[in-house]
Motif scaffolding. Structure first.
Motif, PDB file in Angstrom:
ATOM      1  N   SER A  43       6.264   4.108  11.285  1.00 18.33           N
ATOM      2  CA  SER A  43       7.470   4.179  10.464  1.00 18.33           C
ATOM      3  C   SER A  43       8.555   4.942  11.211  1.00 18.33           C
ATOM      4  O   SER A  43       8.277   5.872  11.964  1.00 18.33           O
ATOM      5  CB  SER A  43       7.186   4.855   9.122  1.00 18.33           C
ATOM      6  OG  SER A  43       6.804   6.194   9.306  1.00 18.33           O
ATOM      7  N   ARG A  54       5.532  -0.666   9.823  1.00 17.43           N
ATOM      8  CA  ARG A  54       4.595  -1.639  10.378  1.00 17.43           C
ATOM      9  C   ARG A  54       3.175  -1.171  10.094  1.00 17.43           C
ATOM     10  O   ARG A  54       2.771  -0.081  10.496  1.00 17.43           O
ATOM     11  CB  ARG A  54       4.785  -1.794  11.888  1.00 17.43           C
ATOM     12  CG  ARG A  54       3.802  -2.773  12.528  1.00 17.43           C
ATOM     13  CD  ARG A  54       4.073  -2.960  14.009  1.00 17.43           C
ATOM     14  NE  ARG A  54       3.075  -3.850  14.601  1.00 17.43           N
ATOM     15  CZ  ARG A  54       2.296  -3.515  15.631  1.00 17.43           C
ATOM     16  NH1 ARG A  54       2.406  -2.323  16.196  1.00 17.43           N
ATOM     17  NH2 ARG A  54       1.408  -4.381  16.102  1.00 17.43           N
ATOM     18  N   PHE A  82       8.341  -0.679  -0.214  1.00 21.35           N
ATOM     19  CA  PHE A  82       8.152  -1.605   0.910  1.00 21.35           C
ATOM     20  C   PHE A  82       6.690  -1.634   1.343  1.00 21.35           C
ATOM     21  O   PHE A  82       6.127  -2.699   1.595  1.00 21.35           O
ATOM     22  CB  PHE A  82       9.027  -1.191   2.092  1.00 21.35           C
ATOM     23  CG  PHE A  82      10.506  -1.305   1.855  1.00 21.35           C
ATOM     24  CD1 PHE A  82      11.023  -2.224   0.950  1.00 21.35           C
ATOM     25  CD2 PHE A  82      11.388  -0.488   2.547  1.00 21.35           C
ATOM     26  CE1 PHE A  82      12.393  -2.331   0.739  1.00 21.35           C
ATOM     27  CE2 PHE A  82      12.754  -0.592   2.349  1.00 21.35           C
ATOM     28  CZ  PHE A  82      13.264  -1.511   1.447  1.00 21.35           C
ATOM     29  N   LEU A  83       6.068  -0.452   1.433  1.00 19.12           N
ATOM     30  CA  LEU A  83       4.675  -0.375   1.869  1.00 19.12           C
ATOM     31  C   LEU A  83       3.751  -1.032   0.851  1.00 19.12           C
ATOM     32  O   LEU A  83       2.873  -1.832   1.213  1.00 19.12           O
ATOM     33  CB  LEU A  83       4.278   1.084   2.089  1.00 19.12           C
ATOM     34  CG  LEU A  83       2.824   1.344   2.489  1.00 19.12           C
ATOM     35  CD1 LEU A  83       2.432   0.560   3.740  1.00 19.12           C
ATOM     36  CD2 LEU A  83       2.581   2.843   2.682  1.00 19.12           C
ATOM     37  N   ALA A  85       4.409  -3.333  -1.422  1.00 20.22           N
ATOM     38  CA  ALA A  85       4.609  -4.782  -1.473  1.00 20.22           C
ATOM     39  C   ALA A  85       3.979  -5.469  -0.266  1.00 20.22           C
ATOM     40  O   ALA A  85       3.409  -6.569  -0.382  1.00 20.22           O
ATOM     41  CB  ALA A  85       6.100  -5.095  -1.542  1.00 20.22           C
ATOM     42  N   THR A  86       4.052  -4.847   0.892  1.00 19.60           N
ATOM     43  CA  THR A  86       3.503  -5.462   2.101  1.00 19.60           C
ATOM     44  C   THR A  86       1.984  -5.406   2.114  1.00 19.60           C
ATOM     45  O   THR A  86       1.327  -6.335   2.610  1.00 19.60           O
ATOM     46  CB  THR A  86       4.094  -4.791   3.352  1.00 19.60           C
ATOM     47  OG1 THR A  86       5.522  -4.810   3.259  1.00 19.60           O
ATOM     48  CG2 THR A  86       3.686  -5.526   4.613  1.00 19.60           C
ATOM     49  N   ARG A  88       0.181  -5.764  -0.495  1.00 18.01           N
ATOM     50  CA  ARG A  88      -0.176  -6.910  -1.334  1.00 18.01           C
ATOM     51  C   ARG A  88      -0.010  -8.212  -0.555  1.00 18.01           C
ATOM     52  O   ARG A  88      -0.856  -9.109  -0.633  1.00 18.01           O
ATOM     53  CB  ARG A  88       0.704  -6.940  -2.578  1.00 18.01           C
ATOM     54  CG  ARG A  88       0.420  -5.836  -3.563  1.00 18.01           C
ATOM     55  CD  ARG A  88       1.042  -6.160  -4.906  1.00 18.01           C
ATOM     56  NE  ARG A  88       0.816  -5.081  -5.839  1.00 18.01           N
ATOM     57  CZ  ARG A  88      -0.340  -4.856  -6.474  1.00 18.01           C
ATOM     58  NH1 ARG A  88      -1.373  -5.641  -6.243  1.00 18.01           N
ATOM     59  NH2 ARG A  88      -0.465  -3.848  -7.315  1.00 18.01           N
ATOM     60  N   GLU A  89       1.097  -8.328   0.190  1.00 17.12           N
ATOM     61  CA  GLU A  89       1.339  -9.538   0.966  1.00 17.12           C
ATOM     62  C   GLU A  89       0.214  -9.785   1.966  1.00 17.12           C
ATOM     63  O   GLU A  89      -0.169 -10.935   2.215  1.00 17.12           O
ATOM     64  CB  GLU A  89       2.671  -9.412   1.699  1.00 17.12           C
ATOM     65  CG  GLU A  89       3.036 -10.619   2.558  1.00 17.12           C
ATOM     66  CD  GLU A  89       4.268 -10.381   3.400  1.00 17.12           C
ATOM     67  OE1 GLU A  89       4.573 -11.237   4.256  1.00 17.12           O
ATOM     68  OE2 GLU A  89       4.935  -9.333   3.222  1.00 17.12           O
ATOM     69  N   PHE A  90      -0.328  -8.706   2.524  1.00 19.55           N
ATOM     70  CA  PHE A  90      -1.394  -8.821   3.522  1.00 19.55           C
ATOM     71  C   PHE A  90      -2.779  -8.936   2.900  1.00 19.55           C
ATOM     72  O   PHE A  90      -3.780  -8.912   3.598  1.00 19.55           O
ATOM     73  CB  PHE A  90      -1.353  -7.634   4.476  1.00 19.55           C
ATOM     74  CG  PHE A  90      -0.164  -7.640   5.415  1.00 19.55           C
ATOM     75  CD1 PHE A  90       0.673  -8.736   5.509  1.00 19.55           C
ATOM     76  CD2 PHE A  90       0.102  -6.540   6.201  1.00 19.55           C
ATOM     77  CE1 PHE A  90       1.766  -8.743   6.373  1.00 19.55           C
ATOM     78  CE2 PHE A  90       1.187  -6.536   7.073  1.00 19.55           C
ATOM     79  CZ  PHE A  90       2.020  -7.640   7.160  1.00 19.55           C
ATOM     80  N   GLN A 129       4.544  -2.457  -8.812  1.00 19.14           N
ATOM     81  CA  GLN A 129       4.056  -2.464  -7.441  1.00 19.14           C
ATOM     82  C   GLN A 129       2.620  -1.968  -7.301  1.00 19.14           C
ATOM     83  O   GLN A 129       1.959  -2.275  -6.302  1.00 19.14           O
ATOM     84  CB  GLN A 129       4.967  -1.591  -6.559  1.00 19.14           C
ATOM     85  CG  GLN A 129       6.400  -2.101  -6.440  1.00 19.14           C
ATOM     86  CD  GLN A 129       6.489  -3.421  -5.712  1.00 19.14           C
ATOM     87  OE1 GLN A 129       5.610  -3.785  -4.940  1.00 19.14           O
ATOM     88  NE2 GLN A 129       7.558  -4.165  -5.967  1.00 19.14           N
TER      89      GLN A 129
END
Length: 314
Positions: A43, A54, A82-83, A85-86, A88-90, A129
């Motif tokens: 970060s 990342r 942001f963390l 949500a990402t 979850r996306e991953f 979230q």
């Protein structure tokens, strides 16, 4: 619901990945107690102040939790979302939040036309979230529980046992609550530590002006007075209580609180005013951290991990 200091977990619990956005003193011991893996995260800020994140841990199918104390929250809120949500996306199996200090609880009602009730909006957005929330002594004033504004399962842990363990090692202590709001923490600490306590009356004359009136102190003058509160922010309430104790002949005065925010150098101002020592829990990193709430967090977090694991297997 209170937790005990003997928190433990079983290795049969789902093994979580534990992330933190800022260094937090309880993150590593909590991860160890949960048999968890440390989340790997890069970060930084772009020159224009936007966040770069990342995730370099493999999170697919794994329960994840983020440890984030949310004092001074405005700069922490967006990276946290942001963390989450990402993750979850991953493909994280679940995403939980351990917020040792939970912000935006103050504005719980509209006092004047047009005011924003930030506590409800903040709770709604976090609930979108995360799957669950564990926090320590949120400022529940007009709300009876977090369930009134959070739509995810939420568990409140009380920091009193951690403070009581620390204060129980001190002899000849008088616990002092500045006002009726502090009585719930003072009474519990008194019961656990065996120390006597008194409660003052607070009259507030604005955000930064308060008046404290204490009961008679003659029989306690040989003791060390320890002012107890849940949060030290501006420090004005503690300062007024300290001055009243000094005016009534108390020679030794310390202060213990669950959360030490210490806005505008409040810690230095209190010490300069004659406070002998500051004691806080490690919900917010500070040199006064002398009481560890980590063991209190283990059981509620483990319970949520079990519940999420059971739900995923059905």
């Amino acid at each position: 619901m209170s937790a005990t200091l003997s928190g433990s977990t079983s290795s049969s619990a789902p093994v979580p990945i534990v992330f933190e956005l800022q260094p937090q003193p309880l993150t590593a011991p909590l991860a160890a107690a949960l048999y968890g893996d440390a989340g790997k995260l890069e970060s930084r800020l772009f020159p224009d102040g936007e966040s770069y994140l990342r995730i370099t841990s493999a999170v697919y199918g794994r329960p994840c939790l983020i440890v984030a104390e949310l004092s001074h929250p405005n700069g922490k809120y967006l990276p946290l979302l942001f963390l989450a949500a990402t993750l979850r996306e991953f493909g994280a199996a679940s995403v939980g939040l351990v917020a040792p200090y939970l912000s935006y609880m103050r504005q719980d009602i509209r006092f004047q036309d047009g005011e924003v009730v930030t506590s409800k909006i903040f709770a709604r957005e976090l609930s979108r979230q995360f799957d669950w929330l564990v926090t320590v002594d949120p400022h529940l004033h007009r709300y009876n529980s977090l369930d009134e504004i959070y739509t995810i399962p939420a568990q409140v842990v009380h920091g009193a046992p951690a403070l009581a363990q620390r204060l129980g090692q001190m002899p000849d202590v008088l616990l002092v609550g500045p006002d009726a709001e502090s009585e719930q923490w003072v009474a519990e600490i008194a019961q656990l530590s065996g120390h006597p306590f008194i409660i003052g009356n607070k009259h507030r004359h604005g955000d930064r002006k308060v008046e404290i009136v204490l009961p008679p102190l003659e029989e306690y003058k040989q003791r060390t007075a320890v002012i107890i509160d849940d949060v030290i922010s501006s420090g004005h309430t503690i300062l007024q209580c300290l001055q009243q104790l000094q005016a009534n002949g108390m020679k030794r005065v310390q202060c213990a609180a669950v959360h030490g925010i210490f806005a505008d150098g409040a810690d230095e101002k209190l010490m300069a005013a004659g406070l002998d020592a500051l004691i806080t829990t490690n919900t917010i990193a500070h040199s006064s951290n002398a009481a560890d709430v980590t063991p209190l967090l283990v059981k509620p977090v483990t319970d949520f991990l079990h519940r999420q694991g059971s739900a995923a297997s059905r």
